[in-house]
Scaffold this active site. Structure first.
Site, PDB file in Angstrom:
ATOM      1  N   LYS A  57      -0.485 -22.929 -12.068  1.00  0.00           N
ATOM      2  CA  LYS A  57       0.212 -21.643 -11.989  1.00  0.00           C
ATOM      3  C   LYS A  57       1.446 -21.645 -12.873  1.00  0.00           C
ATOM      4  CE  LYS A  57       0.971 -19.822  -7.896  1.00  0.00           C
ATOM      5  NZ  LYS A  57       1.661 -19.564  -6.590  1.00  0.00           N
ATOM      6  N   LYS A  79      -5.550  -1.129  -2.284  1.00  0.00           N
ATOM      7  CA  LYS A  79      -5.009   0.120  -2.809  1.00  0.00           C
ATOM      8  C   LYS A  79      -5.060   0.045  -4.326  1.00  0.00           C
ATOM      9  CE  LYS A  79      -0.057  -0.808  -3.333  1.00  0.00           C
ATOM     10  NZ  LYS A  79       1.289  -0.286  -3.032  1.00  0.00           N
ATOM     11  N   PHE A 105       2.712   8.600   3.249  1.00  0.00           N
ATOM     12  CA  PHE A 105       1.998   7.799   4.254  1.00  0.00           C
ATOM     13  C   PHE A 105       1.335   8.659   5.326  1.00  0.00           C
ATOM     14  CE2 PHE A 105       4.394   4.613   2.127  1.00  0.00           C
ATOM     15  CZ  PHE A 105       3.667   3.446   2.260  1.00  0.00           C
ATOM     16  N   CYS A 151       0.757  -7.527   3.512  1.00  0.00           N
ATOM     17  CA  CYS A 151       2.011  -7.278   4.235  1.00  0.00           C
ATOM     18  C   CYS A 151       1.800  -6.553   5.557  1.00  0.00           C
ATOM     19  CB  CYS A 151       2.976  -6.491   3.347  1.00  0.00           C
ATOM     20  SG  CYS A 151       3.631  -7.450   1.965  1.00  0.00           S
ATOM     21  N   ASN A 164       7.694  -1.833   7.680  1.00  0.00           N
ATOM     22  CA  ASN A 164       6.240  -1.920   7.568  1.00  0.00           C
ATOM     23  C   ASN A 164       5.550  -1.417   8.834  1.00  0.00           C
ATOM     24  OD1 ASN A 164       6.252  -2.833   4.985  1.00  0.00           O
ATOM     25  ND2 ASN A 164       5.770  -4.950   5.455  1.00  0.00           N
TER      26      ASN A 164
END
Length: 473
Positions: free
Chosen positions: A49, A341, A267, A278, A226
């Site tokens: 990475k 999404k 939302f 999340c 959240n």
């Protein structure tokens, strides 16, 4: 230490930044710190990475991030290393950006990585340091981490730990870091507060609101945000079931609700529900922590939110089975979307990929296409068939499922796609398609809680628990 010019004359050292963990949060934060003018060192244990990031290659899809990393690796403001001791010794401010995934077999957050990162910074300090936690953690974690800092910081060296939650949206993370809608930190002394304000001087100068508070509040802000967003999504999805039964239009309803400034429109899009790395884990971790401290109402509320969200996936599976006459066995199902999404390749807890896999297990011949997430999806579900284009995915399909609202499908020509399928049936599980255009092109369209206009005939709404089915005449 690097140097900053102030007022054209006063030259003083600026803090050098280390960022522990170069995953989604850490890589973005490190690049943003470099963009704000700080010498920044990203630290990770994965050599592959680190090599990729040093070459400007990001192991996930995030618009604008590869360019920002490439820019500042070239300027020398940003570098990456696996040597934690070297990075800590070189830096003054240390951001902890490691993951806090859900524990296997539990709703609790796995704090192993954040504890190890905090301890690693503390024990390698060679001069006074400020440790800033950005990972999403259960309330009470930061106070316990302060104990770790006290225990492992070398004698004679001062260290302080504060909490500064992140509020990144996947697909918009670079802008959210450089131009946040708010900055929150908790538990800072006057000296630490001054350092944090120096680090965030650029967004503060733009007028970003600053909220300083205690550790517990800072920890709760992110998970509470959240949880509230998840609650909004599950609320409108629960209402969409009533709309399906009564013939009401959940999209128009949401528009009307959104004009109320106390509610807002964001939302409130009914559909397949939320996923990603999340919201699902955060509401479950909040549920677990609330149960530990006997906050029973939070437990009950979050459980309902989670159950409504997961139930949306079953609704779409049931709609698909019904659209195919009661069975998906050996029927060709085209799935548009795998990411949770648009503007990301993240398939963690993705409703789209979950539905695709469930239909595959029921015997459907699933052909899936996502413009960014094919490869990440393939690593999770290698038995699915992945198409190279949306056209290839839908060729010969008995039903098309729109499960992620990518512009590629929202803006596609339904007339052109109609010539490719076996049956012109589409399930718009995100309420994102221009339905009248699809009906005009001869498609049968099913939506979640939204009546569909029918060309040349009145809208027909079937009563009952099933969602609306409309067919072009």
């Amino acid at each position: 230490m690097s140097e900053q010019q102030q007022d054209g004359a006063d030259v003083r050292p600026a803090p050098v930044i280390s960022v522990i963990g170069t995953g989604y949060l850490g890589a973005t934060h490190a690049a943003a710190m470099a963009e704000m003018g700080f010498d920044t060192i990203g630290v990770d244990v994965d050599p592959a990475k680190l090599a990729a990031l040093s070459a400007g290659e990001v192991p996930f899809y995030e618009p604008g991030l590869p360019e920002l990393i490439t820019k500042h690796v070239a300027t020398g403001k940003l570098r990456f290393t696996a040597d934690l001791a070297e990075a800590v010794a070189a830096a003054d401010v240390h951001f902890v950006c490691v993951g806090t995934p859900q524990k296997a077999g539990s709703h609790a957050a796995n704090l192993t990585y954040v504890e190890a990162a905090t301890r690693g910074v503390a024990e390698h300090l060679t001069h006074p340091g400020l440790i800033i936690g950005k990972s999403t953690v259960p309330v009470g974690t930061a106070e316990r981490l302060r104990g770790i800092v006290r225990e492992f910081t070398p004698s004679g060296i001062t260290a302080e730990l504060v909490w500064n939650p992140e509020f990144l949206r996947e697909g918009k993370a670079v802008d959210d870091t450089l131009h946040p809608d708010r900055l929150v930190w908790g538990g800072a002394s006057a000296a630490a507060d001054a350092v944090i304000r120096e680090v965030y001087a650029a967004p503060i100068a733009e007028g970003t609101p600053v909220i300083t508070t205690d550790l517990a509040t800072a920890e709760l802000v992110k998970v509470s945000a959240n949880a509230f967003l998840a609650t909004k999504i599950s609320f409108i999805n629960a209402i969409s079931e009533m709309c399906a039964i009564t013939g009401a239009d959940v999209t128009t309803l949401a528009d009307a609700l959104g004009h109320d400034v106390r509610i807002g429109r964001k939302f409130l899009n009914a559909g397949l529900g939320f996923g990603g790395g999340c919201l699902p884990k955060d509401i479950r971790a909040l549920m677990h922590r609330a149960n530990e401290i006997d906050a029973g109402r939070v437990v009950g509320l979050m459980q309902q939110v989670d159950e409504i969200n997961m139930g949306q996936r079953e609704r779409v599976i049931d709609m698909t089975i019904e659209a195919l006459g009661g069975s998906v066995l050996n029927r060709r199902v085209a799935v548009i979307g795998a990411a949770f999404k648009p503007l990301t390749d993240d398939v963690r807890d993705s409703p789209a990929l979950n539905v695709a896999a469930a239909l595959h297990l029921r015997g459907a011949q699933v052909s899936l296409w996502d413009p960014e997430a094919n490869e990440t999806a393939r690593r999770s579900f290698p038995t699915l068939t992945y198409a190279a284009s949306k056209e290839a995915a839908i060729e010969g399909a008995d039903v098309v499922l729109v499960l992620t609202e990518w512009d590629d499908i929202v803006q596609a020509s339904p007339a052109a796609l109609a010539s490719l399928v076996g049956r012109r049936v589409v399930i718009d599980a995100r309420n994102c398609l221009p339905v009248a255009d699809w009906v005009e092109a001869g498609w049968t369209v099913r939506s979640l809680g939204r009546p569909t206009p029918v060309t040349g005939a009145p809208v027909s709404v079937a009563a009952g628990a099933n969602d609306v089915l409309a067919t072009a005449r």
